[in-house]
Write an enzyme that holds these catalytic residues in place. Structure first.
Site: not given
Ligand code: GAR
Length: 256
Positions: A17-19, A89, A155, A157
């Site tokens: 969850g750093s984002n 779809r 999202n 990525h």
């Molecule tokens: C991030 O690098 C994000 O871009 C990636 O998971 C990581 C989550 O880090 N997402 C994906 O790969 C989605 N397909 P976080 O939990 O520290 O935010």
């Protein structure tokens, strides 16, 4: 978003969850004027849930593993799930045999129905996938995207899409020998990491950088880019238009 009230966002996480933290921090310092209404996860142990708890944000878990198990035990499918419609779809499982496709979509409908139910009380305007490691099928996407001109699922990525979709964007970028890496924020559509691109940020991959260095550089870009893209959405500055047969995002100028 109604009147002058703040936009409600829901955030889904699967891991650390750093984002999510970057989004919470942007809200805390006033760079992002939204209300984080809830944080949900498919993973009961996701570190992002603890970050949300600490910040006093309501959390919930939709345990995909357990719900897939219920499907295997023969539990009834959601009443509003229509296999033919969703199968027609989706473009996540192109070319797969009908039985595998049915199992894939039915299992996810069980989980996605629970996810939708968990989100209802929070009346969210936008759902933000911040390291949510599950694909979403048209069953879920159509329930949220009721206005085709205003997609409601965003999202992040870890690659410069359309290169390297999938679950290991930085790893794929690094192993391919790319000299530039990056991250992409996009709206979610029926394919895997294929929706209209909102924003991208790049960084150089230098001689001597290992995969950890690439991830570190990439995450630093993500933490800046994601809140910025959510801000553009909250300011109603993202316009989805058709360009030569592809849906793309136009960024509108700042309003006075
Ligand atoms: C991030 O690098 C994000 O871009 C990636 O998971 C990581 C989550 O880090 N997402 C994906 O790969 C989605 N397909 P976080 O939990 O520290 O935010």
């Amino acid at each position: 978003m109604k009147g002058n009230s703040k936009m409600n966002i829901g955030v889904l996480v699967s891991g650390g969850g750093s984002n999510l933290q970057a989004i919470m921090d942007a809200v805390a310092v006033g760079d992002l004027d939204v209300n984080i209404a809830c944080v949900g996860s498919d993973n009961p142990d996701a570190g992002g849930l603890q970050r949300a708890d600490k910040a006093g944000i309501p959390t919930f878990v939709t345990d995909y593993g357990a719900l897939f198990g219920r499907w295997r035990d023969g539990a009834p499918l959601p009443e509003d799930f229509c296999l033919e419609t969703v199968a027609a779809r989706q473009s996540l499982m192109k070319g797969s045999d009908p039985d595998s496709l049915r199992a894939f979509l039915e299992k996810r409908a069980m989980a996605e129905s629970a996810l939708l139910a968990a989100l209802v009380p929070y009346k969210i305007d936008l759902l933000v996938l911040a390291g949510f490691m599950r694909v979403l099928t048209p069953y879920f996407i159509d329930a949220l995207n009721t206005d085709p001109n205003r997609p409601r699922i965003m999202n992040i990525h870890p690659a410069l899409l359309p290169a390297f979709p999938g679950t290991d964007g930085y790893g794929d970028t690094f192993r391919y020998g790319c000299k530039v890496g990056g991250c992409t924020v996009h709206f979610v559509d029926y394919g895997e990491d294929s929706g209209p691109i909102i924003g991208q940020s790049s960084f150089s991959i230098d001689p001597g950088d290992d995969l950890d260095a690439v991830k570190k550089k990439g995450l630093a870009e993500e933490w800046r880019l994601f809140p910025e893209c959510i801000r553009l959405y909250a300011e109603d500055r993202l316009n989805v238009v058709e360009r030569e047969g592809t849906r793309v995002v136009e960024i509108l100028p700042e309003k006075d």
